[in-house]
Scaffold this motif. Structure first.
Motif, mmCIF file in Angstrom:
data_model
loop_
_atom_site.group_PDB
_atom_site.id
_atom_site.type_symbol
_atom_site.label_atom_id
_atom_site.label_comp_id
_atom_site.label_asym_id
_atom_site.label_seq_id
_atom_site.Cartn_x
_atom_site.Cartn_y
_atom_site.Cartn_z
ATOM 1 N N PHE A 228 0.692 -1.455 -0.275
ATOM 2 C CA PHE A 228 0.171 0.389 -0.232
ATOM 3 C C PHE A 228 0.863 1.105 -0.360
ATOM 4 O O PHE A 228 2.137 1.325 0.334
ATOM 5 N N ARG A 229 0.080 2.486 -0.093
ATOM 6 C CA ARG A 229 0.990 3.462 0.222
ATOM 7 C C ARG A 229 0.097 5.147 0.310
ATOM 8 O O ARG A 229 -0.958 5.543 -0.565
ATOM 9 N N THR A 235 0.277 11.866 7.586
ATOM 10 C CA THR A 235 -1.534 11.944 6.227
ATOM 11 C C THR A 235 -1.706 10.079 5.818
ATOM 12 O O THR A 235 -3.053 10.114 5.505
ATOM 13 N N CYS A 236 -0.919 9.173 6.025
ATOM 14 C CA CYS A 236 -1.667 7.556 5.589
ATOM 15 C C CYS A 236 -2.229 7.406 6.567
ATOM 16 O O CYS A 236 -2.577 7.198 7.838
ATOM 17 N N PHE A 244 7.152 0.558 8.262
ATOM 18 C CA PHE A 244 8.372 1.373 8.648
ATOM 19 C C PHE A 244 7.587 2.985 8.536
ATOM 20 O O PHE A 244 8.043 4.113 8.716
ATOM 21 N N TYR A 245 6.495 2.591 9.049
ATOM 22 C CA TYR A 245 5.866 4.324 9.855
ATOM 23 C C TYR A 245 6.734 4.966 10.451
ATOM 24 O O TYR A 245 6.773 4.499 11.879
ATOM 25 N N LEU A 246 6.594 6.495 10.543
ATOM 26 C CA LEU A 246 7.330 7.244 11.571
ATOM 27 C C LEU A 246 6.002 8.197 11.146
ATOM 28 O O LEU A 246 5.769 8.763 10.689
ATOM 29 N N VAL A 273 7.724 5.256 1.865
ATOM 30 C CA VAL A 273 8.965 4.450 1.262
ATOM 31 C C VAL A 273 8.065 3.977 -0.108
ATOM 32 O O VAL A 273 9.508 3.510 -0.284
ATOM 33 N N TYR A 274 6.800 3.772 0.010
ATOM 34 C CA TYR A 274 6.129 2.644 -1.107
ATOM 35 C C TYR A 274 6.216 3.928 -2.431
ATOM 36 O O TYR A 274 5.103 3.119 -3.597
#
Length: 426
Positions: A228-229, A235-236, A244-246, A273-274
């Motif tokens: 997903f991206r 805002t994801c 990889f959530y920061l 990152v995607y």
């Protein structure tokens, strides 16, 4: 002002900082003043993003004026030293302008991103007589210095081949794909931005330069490989399921330097990152043949559970091997262990204690070299523009080989002026 204070002020270098991201504001800003205030004073802070520059100035602890234009800054304050920490692909423009303005330049690695830009910098250094230092801090780490001495002492005879494998973990490695580095036009790819460190170490260790590079690179984890991206972590809608959530709100330093400033220029520090437009490989390998006939096997991986490297020198009389851990989930000692293995003989275990400061003390030793005149350099750790060019050209050759599907000779790239030999430093 007393005479002693006047003398101290006169000894300080007049420094302008160009680029106020994490590296510029930290190592070359706040940390420089903390340890080298007697040798450096900031006379200008320059960044295209005025909001970031203002935050950086406060964090550094200086009242230096802020500029958003390099030409205006050079004309107004006439710095002695310009420290370049801007985006990689902008280095050459700033370096050449600073050299032509009569400044000494200290630039973050890579020196630049293309062979054409390399040549431009080298020609400017020759033309102006002013100098460029490239901040290859890994040369200054205690373990690197010990290995260099062993090689100089011919501890394993003549080096014939090298195995060099670098591992970036899921924190550090992923960061390159969140930021501007993820686009080849900005960074030259990690074969240039990151591997320039490693190729420089090889050049320095072997006291030679690469002749030919054959390389492969592929994107296996980041970019289009994602399940997903979004645009950015903040805002994801996939934060709960993304490894990889920061959450930048938990990091005051990153928030200060990037979140509010992003409203001015639209640059997000927590990009996905995607993202499908990421165009650099995340898995790379290369073979290098050196002018002194040493052959090297090299790799760089960017989503490992460990951070660090494995390095081995194979020689006519033995082998030097080290596995350095920088960060991982398990406990590691506060030293590196070098194995010195002799053919038909014993194995020596050489422990090298870690030193305080960034890169196991390498950052502090680098700043001493650049700001404390008279610092001895018996191992040739200080790196000039030619060293910056030769390491960057290794990366450029790797990228060219990866794309063309054939070995590429550095001489094909045209990155050196004909008189580049005058730039060699002992």
């Amino acid at each position: 002002m007393t005479q002693a204070l006047k003398n101290a002020a006169a000894e300080r270098h007049r420094v302008a900082l160009v680029g106020t991201g994490h590296r510029g504001t930290g190592m070359w800003g706040k940390e420089l003043l903390a340890g080298w205030r007697d040798r450096a004073e900031f006379v200008a802070i320059c960044d295209l993003n005025e909001v970031r520059a203002a935050h950086a100035r406060k964090a550094i602890g200086t009242n230096a004026p802020i500029y958003t234009d390099v030409d205006a800054m050079l004309t107004a304050v006439k710095p002695e030293i310009v420290i370049v920490c801007s985006r990689d692909d902008t280095h050459d423009e700033i370096i050449v302008k600073a050299l032509e303005a009569g400044c000494r330049v200290i630039t973050e690695k890579p020196m630049t991103t293309t062979p054409e830009k390399c040549r431009r910098i080298l020609e400017a250094e020759i033309r102006t007589g002013n100098t460029v230092d490239v901040t290859f801090n890994y040369r200054f780490a205690p373990t690197a210095a010990r290995i260099k001495q062993l090689l100089r002492d011919k501890a394993i005879g003549t080096v014939t081949s090298v195995d060099f494998h670098w591992y970036l973990d899921t924190q550090h490695g992923a960061d390159y794909f969140r930021r501007w580095h993820a686009m080849e036009k900005n960074s030259g790819s990690l074969f240039v931005h990151k591997s320039t460190h490693h190729f420089d170490l090889l050049n320095w260790y072997l006291e030679s330069t690469a002749r030919e590079v054959s390389a492969f690179g592929t994107q296996r984890k980041y970019g289009r490989n994602g399940p997903f991206r979004g645009e950015r972590c903040h805002t994801c809608s996939h934060t709960s399921e993304c490894d990889f959530y920061l959450d930048m709100s938990k990091d005051e330093w990153l928030t200060m330097l990037y979140e509010e400033p992003s409203r001015e220029d639209g640059y997000f520090r927590d990009g996905c990152v995607y993202r499908e437009d990421i165009d650099i490989p995340d898995t790379m390998t290369a073979m290098l043949r050196y002018e002194n006939e040493v052959i090297v096997s090299y790799s760089l991986n960017t989503f490992m559970p460990v951070e660090g490297y494995h390095l081995a020198f194979n020689g006519t009389k033995g082998r030097i091997e080290v596995r350095q851990f920088e960060r991982q989930a398990f406990d590691t000692p506060d030293y590196d262990e070098i194995l010195l293995m002799h053919n038909f003989g014993k194995v020596e275990h050489i422990r090298v204690p870690h030193a305080g400061g960034g890169h196991f003390g390498g950052d502090d030793r680098l700043r001493d070299m650049l700001f404390r005149e008279g610092t001895a350099d018996p191992l040739g750790q200080r790196a000039g523009a030619l060293a910056g060019a030769m390491s960057m050209l290794c990366g450029a050759a790797a990228v060219a080989s990866m794309k063309a599907g054939r070995p590429v000779k550095l001489a094909e790239l045209g990155g050196l002026p004909g008189s580049a030999d005058v730039l060699v430093r002992s």
